[in-house]
Design an enzyme around this catalytic site. Structure first.
Site, PDB file in Angstrom:
ATOM      1  N   HIS A 113      15.914 -21.494  18.628  1.00  0.00           N
ATOM      2  CA  HIS A 113      15.918 -22.878  19.152  1.00  0.00           C
ATOM      3  C   HIS A 113      17.138 -23.726  18.791  1.00  0.00           C
ATOM      4  O   HIS A 113      17.399 -23.962  17.621  1.00  0.00           O
ATOM      5  CB  HIS A 113      14.696 -23.640  18.643  1.00  0.00           C
ATOM      6  N   HIS A 229       3.661 -22.811  18.382  1.00  0.00           N
ATOM      7  CA  HIS A 229       4.243 -22.264  17.147  1.00  0.00           C
ATOM      8  C   HIS A 229       3.248 -22.386  15.989  1.00  0.00           C
ATOM      9  O   HIS A 229       2.582 -23.406  15.861  1.00  0.00           O
ATOM     10  CB  HIS A 229       5.493 -23.055  16.745  1.00  0.00           C
ATOM     11  N   HIS A 266       7.252 -17.319  22.858  1.00  0.00           N
ATOM     12  CA  HIS A 266       7.334 -18.056  21.590  1.00  0.00           C
ATOM     13  C   HIS A 266       5.924 -18.348  21.113  1.00  0.00           C
ATOM     14  O   HIS A 266       5.004 -18.462  21.916  1.00  0.00           O
ATOM     15  CB  HIS A 266       8.067 -19.388  21.790  1.00  0.00           C
ATOM     16  N   ASN A 288       8.887 -13.821  19.687  1.00  0.00           N
ATOM     17  CA  ASN A 288       9.333 -14.329  18.396  1.00  0.00           C
ATOM     18  C   ASN A 288       8.219 -14.252  17.369  1.00  0.00           C
ATOM     19  O   ASN A 288       7.063 -14.557  17.677  1.00  0.00           O
ATOM     20  CB  ASN A 288       9.763 -15.787  18.542  1.00  0.00           C
TER      21      ASN A 288
HETATM   22 ZN   LIG Z   1      10.056 -20.689  19.249  1.00  0.00          ZN
END
Ligand SMILES: [Zn+2]
Length: 359
Positions: A113, A229, A266, A288
């Site tokens: 990012h 996340h 993500h 990720n």
């Molecule tokens: Zn991410």
């Protein structure tokens, strides 16, 4: 066909057509390569060790904060300049370049990012790429991520166009984000973002294709499909990997090509295996992993401490006797290694979740 048969495939850092060829191989065969956030040589080595054990490609990525940490928290890192983050990312990439051939597998080195206020970091890394390209005919990094998802879509896409134009002569891959990954990572808090931003639409994603594909084929999209996340208790945001299939279909019909997009997942930590499987089927080539390997790294140390507590209270004196030395327990090589072992195991688990394993 094994990924080793991708033309030019080799152990060590891969870039350009080789890197892209491996991603194409992943999309064709329905596996993805996990990308692990690393903050120093110890976590880099843990990822490489897992790659070596599995004989599979792995990705190492540095966030802006992780890059700064790699350089050392004692260095100044001024706002708007980010000199330590630039230095740490560049040094980290050089470290990966030097060490990874010894581990015998292809390795992607990537930056994570980059929001608008962090663009000086991005520019610094690109300068290093351009310098490396002049000397070696390839960029230092395999790929970089720009994350301008907090900006209006038009501005997001415009800035991506500008950077992809700069990266294309080096044959470098750009990862971009459209829509927002919820949650908190690397100090960026998106936990209160409005719900509609957490799901991209086919039209949003197609706009990216229209803007970037004339510049280079080498771009990947982190589209939002309810991903968050971090690991949280089940909330009201539901992961919908089927959306990725809708995006592929929408674009595929317009451009006359099946599954044109290369997607990045993500916020995969804590996801159901069935959701991961569906995402792979819909063109996710990279996922990720940060939160899960952070926990694994800590857990190794935690278990070691609990098992050896009596040997870790002073330099001398333990349950074996009041004069017995404890050096072999508090030597950092001992307890850092315990973290590496549990992280390596967790990296292998992610590879297996993503079908990045030899059948
Ligand atoms: Zn991410």
């Amino acid at each position: 066909m094994s990924f080793w048969e991708v033309p030019g495939c080799k152990s060590g850092v891969v870039t350009g057509d080789v890197a892209w060829g491996i991603l194409k191989d992943a999309k064709e065969k329905g596996y993805a390569i996990p990308a692990f956030n690393c903050t120093g040589t110890s976590s880099v080595n843990a990822v490489l060790e897992a790659g070596k054990t599995l004989n599979r490609p792995v990705m190492i990525q540095f966030s802006e904060g992780g890059s700064c940490f790699f350089a050392g928290k004692g260095l100044p890192n001024d706002k708007g300049v980010l000199q330590a983050s630039i230095l740490g990312a560049v040094v980290g990439a050089h470290y990966v370049r030097h060490i990874s051939p010894a581990y015998g597998v292809p390795v992607f080195v990537h930056s994570d990012h980059c929001a608008k206020k962090l663009l000086p970091w991005f520019d610094g890394m690109l300068e290093a790429d351009e310098g490396y390209f002049k000397e070696h005919g390839e960029p230092l990094f395999s790929s970089h991520m720009l994350d301008l998802s907090e900006e209006p879509d038009e501005e997001n896409i415009d800035i991506c166009k500008k950077y992809l134009t700069r990266m294309a002569p080096m044959n470098q891959i750009l990862e971009m984000e459209i829509g927002i990954t919820g949650g908190v990572e690397d100090g960026v808090d998106n936990s209160s973002v409005s719900k509609d931003k957490l799901y991209s639409t086919p039209e949003d994603v197609y706009k990216v294709w229209e803007a970037l594909s004339p510049i280079s084929e080498k771009f990947t999209i982190a589209a939002a499909f309810g991903n968050v996340h971090g690991v949280y208790k089940a909330g009201n945001v539901k992961l919908q990997p089927a959306l990725l299939g809708d995006f592929q279909k929408h674009c595929g019909e317009k451009v006359g090509k099946e599954n044109p997009y290369f997607f990045v997942f993500h916020g995969g930590s804590g996801s159901e295996k069935s959701d991961i499987a569906l995402a792979l089927g819909n063109g996710v080539v990279k996922m990720n992993v940060d939160t899960d390997t952070q926990w694994a790294y800590w857990e190794g140390l935690l278990k070691f401490y609990k098992a050896k507590e009596g040997w870790l209270q002073g330099q001398i004196g333990n349950p074996d006797g009041p004069e017995k030395p404890n050096k072999s327990y508090y030597d950092p090589r001992k307890w850092v290694r315990e973290s590496e072992i549990t992280m390596t195991a967790r990296v292998q688990e992610s590879c297996s979740d993503l079908k990045n394993v030899n059948a």
